[in-house]
Write a protein that holds these residues in place. Structure first.
Motif, PDB file in Angstrom:
ATOM      1  N   GLU A  20       0.585  -1.141   0.007  1.00 16.75           N
ATOM      2  CA  GLU A  20       0.060  -0.020   0.208  1.00 16.75           C
ATOM      3  C   GLU A  20       0.859   1.317   0.017  1.00 16.75           C
ATOM      4  N   HIS A  21       2.274   0.920  -0.040  1.00 13.64           N
ATOM      5  CA  HIS A  21       2.975   2.179   0.046  1.00 13.64           C
ATOM      6  C   HIS A  21       3.693   2.421  -1.420  1.00 13.64           C
ATOM      7  N   MET A  22       3.324   1.634  -2.182  1.00 21.17           N
ATOM      8  CA  MET A  22       3.585   1.425  -3.608  1.00 21.17           C
ATOM      9  C   MET A  22       2.746   1.634  -4.727  1.00 21.17           C
ATOM     10  N   VAL A  23       3.092   2.136  -6.026  1.00 20.20           N
ATOM     11  CA  VAL A  23       2.071   2.447  -7.108  1.00 20.20           C
ATOM     12  C   VAL A  23       1.414   0.840  -7.452  1.00 20.20           C
ATOM     13  N   GLN A  24       0.287   0.960  -7.460  1.00 20.09           N
ATOM     14  CA  GLN A  24      -0.448  -0.424  -7.716  1.00 20.09           C
ATOM     15  C   GLN A  24      -0.556  -0.464  -9.277  1.00 20.09           C
ATOM     16  N   PRO A  25      -0.185  -1.573  -9.548  1.00 18.33           N
ATOM     17  CA  PRO A  25      -0.442  -2.030 -11.243  1.00 18.33           C
ATOM     18  C   PRO A  25      -1.911  -2.167 -11.582  1.00 18.33           C
ATOM     19  N   LYS A  26      -2.457  -1.582 -12.552  1.00 15.25           N
ATOM     20  CA  LYS A  26      -3.801  -1.640 -12.866  1.00 15.25           C
ATOM     21  C   LYS A  26      -3.889  -1.739 -14.416  1.00 15.25           C
ATOM     22  N   LEU A  27      -3.380  -1.374 -15.149  1.00 12.43           N
ATOM     23  CA  LEU A  27      -3.556  -1.446 -16.591  1.00 12.43           C
ATOM     24  C   LEU A  27      -2.361  -1.816 -17.419  1.00 12.43           C
ATOM     25  N   VAL A  28      -2.216  -2.697 -18.541  1.00 11.80           N
ATOM     26  CA  VAL A  28      -1.234  -3.078 -19.055  1.00 11.80           C
ATOM     27  C   VAL A  28      -1.312  -2.240 -20.651  1.00 11.80           C
ATOM     28  N   TYR A  29      -0.177  -1.778 -20.761  1.00 12.65           N
ATOM     29  CA  TYR A  29      -0.365  -0.708 -22.185  1.00 12.65           C
ATOM     30  C   TYR A  29       0.839  -1.429 -23.131  1.00 12.65           C
ATOM     31  N   ILE A  30       0.222  -1.866 -24.228  1.00 10.93           N
ATOM     32  CA  ILE A  30       0.950  -2.451 -25.412  1.00 10.93           C
ATOM     33  C   ILE A  30       0.904  -1.536 -26.765  1.00 10.93           C
ATOM     34  N   SER A  31       1.677  -1.557 -27.458  1.00  9.07           N
ATOM     35  CA  SER A  31       1.771  -1.229 -28.954  1.00  9.07           C
ATOM     36  C   SER A  31       1.558  -2.103 -30.032  1.00  9.07           C
ATOM     37  N   HIS A  32       0.713  -1.862 -31.086  1.00  8.06           N
ATOM     38  CA  HIS A  32       0.749  -3.012 -32.263  1.00  8.06           C
ATOM     39  C   HIS A  32       0.739  -2.242 -33.461  1.00  8.06           C
ATOM     40  N   PRO A  33       1.672  -2.071 -34.247  1.00  4.28           N
ATOM     41  CA  PRO A  33       3.056  -2.427 -34.028  1.00  4.28           C
ATOM     42  C   PRO A  33       3.944  -1.924 -32.892  1.00  4.28           C
ATOM     43  N   THR A  34       4.852  -2.351 -32.375  1.00  4.39           N
ATOM     44  CA  THR A  34       5.565  -1.969 -31.200  1.00  4.39           C
ATOM     45  C   THR A  34       6.396  -0.849 -31.843  1.00  4.39           C
ATOM     46  N   GLU A  35       7.154  -0.170 -30.695  1.00  2.00           N
ATOM     47  CA  GLU A  35       8.402   0.897 -31.275  1.00  2.00           C
ATOM     48  C   GLU A  35       9.164   0.343 -32.033  1.00  2.00           C
ATOM     49  N   LEU A  36       9.453  -0.842 -31.985  1.00  5.82           N
ATOM     50  CA  LEU A  36      10.549  -1.743 -32.681  1.00  5.82           C
ATOM     51  C   LEU A  36       9.991  -2.441 -34.031  1.00  5.82           C
ATOM     52  N   LEU A  76      -6.532  -3.829 -20.380  1.00  4.79           N
ATOM     53  CA  LEU A  76      -5.533  -4.184 -21.481  1.00  4.79           C
ATOM     54  C   LEU A  76      -5.862  -3.241 -22.376  1.00  4.79           C
ATOM     55  N   PHE A  77      -4.985  -2.047 -22.658  1.00  9.03           N
ATOM     56  CA  PHE A  77      -5.002  -1.297 -23.379  1.00  9.03           C
ATOM     57  C   PHE A  77      -4.035  -1.352 -24.616  1.00  9.03           C
ATOM     58  N   LEU A  78      -4.621  -1.295 -25.752  1.00  6.71           N
ATOM     59  CA  LEU A  78      -3.547  -1.364 -27.124  1.00  6.71           C
ATOM     60  C   LEU A  78      -3.473   0.119 -27.875  1.00  6.71           C
ATOM     61  N   ASP A  79      -2.328   0.522 -27.919  1.00 14.11           N
ATOM     62  CA  ASP A  79      -1.970   1.714 -28.654  1.00 14.11           C
ATOM     63  C   ASP A  79      -1.786   1.249 -30.258  1.00 14.11           C
ATOM     64  N   GLY A  80      -2.685   1.689 -31.042  1.00 17.94           N
ATOM     65  CA  GLY A  80      -2.578   1.367 -32.617  1.00 17.94           C
ATOM     66  C   GLY A  80      -2.410   2.441 -33.297  1.00 17.94           C
ATOM     67  N   ALA A  81      -1.362   3.277 -32.984  1.00 16.89           N
ATOM     68  CA  ALA A  81      -0.905   4.661 -33.607  1.00 16.89           C
ATOM     69  C   ALA A  81      -0.367   4.172 -35.249  1.00 16.89           C
ATOM     70  N   ARG A  82      -0.073   2.810 -35.187  1.00 12.36           N
ATOM     71  CA  ARG A  82       0.448   2.245 -36.804  1.00 12.36           C
ATOM     72  C   ARG A  82      -0.461   1.289 -36.988  1.00 12.36           C
ATOM     73  N   LEU A  83      -1.422   1.084 -36.477  1.00 16.68           N
ATOM     74  CA  LEU A  83      -2.227  -0.024 -36.597  1.00 16.68           C
ATOM     75  C   LEU A  83      -2.477  -0.946 -38.121  1.00 16.68           C
ATOM     76  N   ALA A  84      -2.524  -0.104 -38.987  1.00 16.96           N
ATOM     77  CA  ALA A  84      -2.759  -0.283 -40.226  1.00 16.96           C
ATOM     78  C   ALA A  84      -1.457  -1.072 -40.752  1.00 16.96           C
ATOM     79  N   TYR A  85      -0.432  -0.722 -40.563  1.00 16.98           N
ATOM     80  CA  TYR A  85       0.726  -1.451 -40.808  1.00 16.98           C
ATOM     81  C   TYR A  85       0.972  -2.878 -40.137  1.00 16.98           C
TER      82      TYR A  85
END
Length: 341
Positions: free
Chosen positions: A131-147, A170-179
């Motif tokens: 309770e003294h630490m930041v609690q993980p609650k969301l997973v962020y991924i990219s598709h495609p990734t930065e690589l 679960l949240f997916l970043d699709g900035a380049r999703l078409a590729y």
């Protein structure tokens, strides 16, 4: 100078511009509540194969990421992502500025695994001082990734399962999703992403729009009052129809996928011919981002005519450069670059 450093150096696809021109002098209500935005939402719901999703148009990727993440998290909660994740590296601390810590994990090929997520979650709750630490609650991924790499359907399914087990979004970043969707060899479809995530977005800025991203939300808790947050976080456009019109154009006649296929085809042509010339690649990408290891003196010669993104140092004499193709890349520019190599 020919630019290959990113996939948004050009303006917009002519079909997008034409849609804006054709409707330019029409009057409509603002803030995305116009008939064009509604039509675009209907078309995107059909494309993702879900009628139960909320769809919102935001002005850019950073606003989209921080708005979705802020909607999901309480002030003491954070977002898990790979250390190369966009929110961790290239958004100037936007998520942290909203009061949420990015909890970076060591990634492999730009990705994180379900096992890593489970370990991070379990380690937090096993710590007597959690309770003294930041609690993980969301997973962020990219598709495609930065690589430039892609998740497989099984990897997404595994992430979905562990998020359900651990009570994580679960949240997916699709900035380049078409590729990603258009890449040869991928087994992930748009409907798969809609089924396996709580929220994701369809990138426009990097895929043929002047600007704008389309958020698709399936989780009920994230839907509530989302428009309040869009406004508060600077993601809402008064002339909202300009966003809806662009996505309407991109989801007509398979244009969105066509733009992705164009960029990927030229990227694969570049990759194949550079490999034949003996060049090595830092990452095995099947999308529009290619990471080439280049000797420094050769790079200086190339940069008299071409611009690239410098990704990292490889060794004392070599640099890893990122070469990006896009929906607008010209075949003759690829030929010219190959000749220079």
């Amino acid at each position: 100078m020919i630019m290959f450093q990113n996939d948004y150096v050009e303006g917009a696809h002519p079909a997008v511009l034409q849609k804006l021109i054709d409707t330019n002098m029409e009057q409509s209500v603002g803030y995305g509540e116009d008939p064009y935005c509604e039509e675009a939402r209907a078309r995107i719901r059909k494309a993702v194969g879900r009628e139960d999703v909320d769809i919102h148009f935001l002005v850019g990727g950073t606003q989209t990421n921080l708005t979705v993440i802020d909607a999901a998290l309480r002030p003491y909660q954070g977002a898990l992502c790979t250390q190369t994740g966009h929110i961790n590296v290239h958004e100037t601390g936007a998520v942290e500025a909203c009061g949420h810590k990015v909890l970076a994990l060591p990634g492999k090929d730009g990705k994180i695994t379900a096992a890593q997520v489970k370990e991070a979650h379990d380690s937090h709750w096993a710590d007597g001082a959690h309770e003294h630490m930041v609690q993980p609650k969301l997973v962020y991924i990219s598709h495609p990734t930065e690589l430039g790499t892609l998740y497989t359907k099984q990897e997404l399914t595994d992430l979905r399962k562990v998020c359900d087990e651990c009570g994580l979004y679960l949240f997916l970043d699709g900035a380049r999703l078409a590729y990603g969707l258009a890449a040869e060899g991928t087994d992930v479809t748009l409907s798969d992403i809609a089924a396996l995530t709580d929220a994701f977005y369809i990138g426009g800025t990097k895929v043929g729009a002047l600007f704008g991203e389309c958020v698709v939300i399936s989780h009920p808790a994230l839907k509530e009052d989302f428009r309040y947050l869009i406004k508060q976080k600077g993601g809402m456009l008064a002339k909202g129809r300009l966003l809806g019109l662009q996505f309407l154009a991109m989801f007509e006649n398979d244009l969105y996928m066509e733009m992705g296929r164009h960029a990927d085809r030229l990227a694969m042509k570049l990759k194949k011919e550079l490999q034949e010339k003996g060049y090595r690649f830092y990452m095995d990408s099947i999308t529009n981002q290619q990471f080439v290891i280049v000797e420094d003196t050769k790079l200086q010669e190339l940069e008299k005519e071409f611009l690239f993104n410098h990704e990292t140092r490889y060794d004392a004499d070599h640099t890893v450069i990122r070469i990006c193709t896009s929906w607008a890349t010209k075949e003759e520019h690829i030929e010219k670059l190959l000749a220079a190599f």
